[in-house]
Scaffold this active site. Sequence first.
Site, PDB file in Angstrom:
ATOM      1  N   ARG A  10       0.834  -1.208   0.000  1.00 50.66           N
ATOM      2  CA  ARG A  10       0.000   0.000   0.000  1.00 50.66           C
ATOM      3  C   ARG A  10       0.869   1.260   0.000  1.00 50.66           C
ATOM      4  O   ARG A  10       0.482   2.292  -0.548  1.00 50.66           O
ATOM      5  CB  ARG A  10      -0.961   0.013   1.196  1.00 50.66           C
ATOM      6  CG  ARG A  10      -0.279  -0.004   2.552  1.00 50.66           C
ATOM      7  CD  ARG A  10      -1.253   0.146   3.692  1.00 50.66           C
ATOM      8  NE  ARG A  10      -0.596  -0.022   4.980  1.00 50.66           N
ATOM      9  CZ  ARG A  10      -0.981   0.571   6.112  1.00 50.66           C
ATOM     10  NH1 ARG A  10      -2.019   1.377   6.114  1.00 50.66           N
ATOM     11  NH2 ARG A  10      -0.338   0.345   7.233  1.00 50.66           N
ATOM     12  N   GLU A  58     -18.225   4.437  -0.678  1.00 51.05           N
ATOM     13  CA  GLU A  58     -17.493   3.809  -1.781  1.00 51.05           C
ATOM     14  C   GLU A  58     -18.326   3.659  -3.053  1.00 51.05           C
ATOM     15  O   GLU A  58     -17.809   3.799  -4.164  1.00 51.05           O
ATOM     16  CB  GLU A  58     -16.973   2.431  -1.348  1.00 51.05           C
ATOM     17  CG  GLU A  58     -15.792   2.485  -0.404  1.00 51.05           C
ATOM     18  CD  GLU A  58     -16.202   2.707   1.050  1.00 51.05           C
ATOM     19  OE1 GLU A  58     -15.319   2.886   1.894  1.00 51.05           O
ATOM     20  OE2 GLU A  58     -17.428   2.705   1.323  1.00 51.05           O
TER      21      GLU A  58
END
Length: 312
Positions: A10, A58
């Site tokens: 990440r 989202e």
Amino acid sequence: MSDVKKYATREGYGAGLVALAKKHDNIVVLDADLAAATKTGMFKKEYPEKHIDCGIAECDMMGIAAGIATTGVVPYASSFAMFAAGRAFEQVRNSIGYPHLNVKIGATHAGISVGEDGATHQCNEDIALMRTIPGMTIINPCDYNEAIKAVEAAYEIDGPVYMRFGRLAMPNITSEDEKFEVGKGKVLREGSDVTIVATGLLVHFALEAAEKLAADGINAKVVNIHTIKPLDEELIKACAKETGKIVTVEEHSVIGGLGSAVCDCLAESNPVPVKKIGIYDVFGESGPALELIKKYGLDGEGIYTKVKEFVK
């Protein structure tokens, strides 16, 4: 190993976005109130005017990304894998996949190694979900260096891309100047008795397992598959022909992920025995990441034991 620098993929996602923005001015980054966790905060610090926080929404974020993509700008929509692939699946399928829009999805915190966040956040189904969407490219880098390259490689693809990143910091396997080509796997270790086909952070543990197998006289070829879709079928078939046995290793359900993709490939033309190592049709649980990886048999020792039994 303790003195070796470790990075989460990440972090490579965040660094890759910053590097990409220095080359191309037509990208924006969207996040769902998770910039610190997804590491898009690195991009926000450098390019605040190109970072959009969509809040904890989202599904809306994917719709916004789809709209932005119709203008010629390339959006990178970022969230945890559980939310990017799971919660927003319908929007990804219908608003991004169906019109084949140029949206890049950065899904972090994938797999069992999310750790203490537990089963609700440990997404072991995302690759399976994204594989079913026509035209979706799926990239799952094995380390920080590959993660950076994945971000740029995704930009060069005309169409939707799903990139899978992890939370757990791991040592780099690949070098900074190593070639990264979408759809092409790489042999990391030669062997003649069995091929271990691994993806994501478990490539590291597959290499550890191969070392232990070598001590027992078993020569295992290790292949890094960073692109699940399109799969490097040519390489997979060649490995099957050379070693006669295939083991797939993934931090994902054994249903619908890398193992299923490899089996689909081999069943058509090169059927050989295949052993799938991953999450066996169960949910995860809360606990330290490395302890969970060990408990679910995904560490070097676990892979070694399963491969040894399979070969013998």
